[in-house]
Design an enzyme around this catalytic site. Structure first.
Site, PDB file in Angstrom:
ATOM      1  N   LEU A 107      36.685  42.437  75.752  1.00  0.00           N
ATOM      2  CA  LEU A 107      37.994  42.149  74.717  1.00  0.00           C
ATOM      3  C   LEU A 107      37.366  42.631  73.405  1.00  0.00           C
ATOM      4  O   LEU A 107      36.140  42.447  73.092  1.00  0.00           O
ATOM      5  CB  LEU A 107      38.338  40.784  74.785  1.00  0.00           C
ATOM      6  N   ASP A 108      38.349  43.288  72.721  1.00  0.00           N
ATOM      7  CA  ASP A 108      37.852  43.669  71.329  1.00  0.00           C
ATOM      8  C   ASP A 108      37.586  42.614  70.460  1.00  0.00           C
ATOM      9  O   ASP A 108      38.029  41.340  70.733  1.00  0.00           O
ATOM     10  CB  ASP A 108      39.004  44.598  70.704  1.00  0.00           C
ATOM     11  N   LYS A 109      36.840  42.857  69.487  1.00  0.00           N
ATOM     12  CA  LYS A 109      36.537  41.616  68.334  1.00  0.00           C
ATOM     13  C   LYS A 109      37.965  41.106  68.010  1.00  0.00           C
ATOM     14  O   LYS A 109      37.895  39.796  67.822  1.00  0.00           O
ATOM     15  CB  LYS A 109      35.873  42.152  67.015  1.00  0.00           C
TER      16      LYS A 109
END
Ligand code: URA
Length: 239
Positions: A107-109
């Site tokens: 998952l992206d930051k």
């Protein structure tokens, strides 16, 4: 069967030498009795944490281990990216585990929600393989109102993301509000959800994953909280 020193070293308790020292200092018990020999052969089973203690604490769960986490915003899923990683949320010792723990996809930051972390390679590959069609469900809020044709475009299986040569597999969009939608995808391409909305001239402002396969993020689990996934829950993901 595993040698006790190797088992403990692979769980991150220290080098073989350090764990031999732990045993010598009478810090390891099995079934209530002190273990005296670091080379003792132990049958490794899932109930070992209920039977073995190290320095007075239950043994960490042996492999295979899968963690369910509510990934908070602002942490990264890779050791290589700068910033605090999801691995730092787990007990420090677990960073020394062999086999190593890896996130099941990323998952992206700036994406929150359901994240699985595992040392079970076949399980990981089954969840992320596009061929397995395991659904990942996201809730996105958008900068601009939906156009109205997004569901049709995403469902067609013809959408091409910028810089790619293969069309995306069909995806399901459910409209939750003028600027909010639920999107279910079966692939995990780089920044996929953000890029899908970008392809429709929109911009994702918040993104949250609430489901992988049949496994939902528990509603009472706060961002940053995590727990060990039971084998039954792990199997239920594919139901
Ligand atoms: N798609 C994205 O764009 N970001 C994520 O974190 C997950 C899916």
């Amino acid at each position: 069967m595993a040698r006790l020193d190797r088992l403990l070293a692979n769980l991150g308790y220290g080098s073989r030498r350090e764990v031999t020292d732990l045993v010598a200092r009478r810090q390891v018990t099995l079934d209530g009795a002190m273990v005296k020999d670091a080379g003792a052969r132990i049958a490794v089973s899932a109930d070992l944490p209920e039977r073995m203690t190290v320095s007075g604490q239950p043994l960490d769960p042996p492999a295979p281990l899968t963690i369910l986490m509510h990934k908070p915003l602002d942490v990264v899923c890779s050791h290589r990216e700068p910033g605090r990683s999801v691995y730092e949320i787990l007990p420090r010792r677990w960073q020394g585990r062999m086999p190593a723990l890896s996130t099941v996809g990323r998952l992206d930051k700036d994406t929150s929600g359901l994240l699985l972390i595992t040392d079970d390679g076949p399980f990981l590959h089954r969840v992320i393989s596009p061929k397995a069609h395991v659904a990942k469900r996201y809730v996105a809020t958008l900068d601009r109102p939906l156009r109205g044709d997004e569901a049709e475009v995403f469902a067609a299986g013809t959408l091409m993301l910028e810089g790619e040569s293969d069309a995306l597999a069909p995806a399901v969009l459910e409209v939750l509000g003028p600027k909010e939608a639920r999107l279910t995808i079966t692939e995990g391409r780089y920044h996929q959800v953000r890029r899908m909305f970008a392809a429709m001239g929109n911009h994702v402002t918040t993104l949250h994953r609430d489901r992988i396969g049949a496994l939902a993020l528990p509603e009472d689990m706060a961002p940053g909280a995590w727990r060990v996934l039971t084998p039954a829950e792990q199997a239920s993901l594919f139901a």
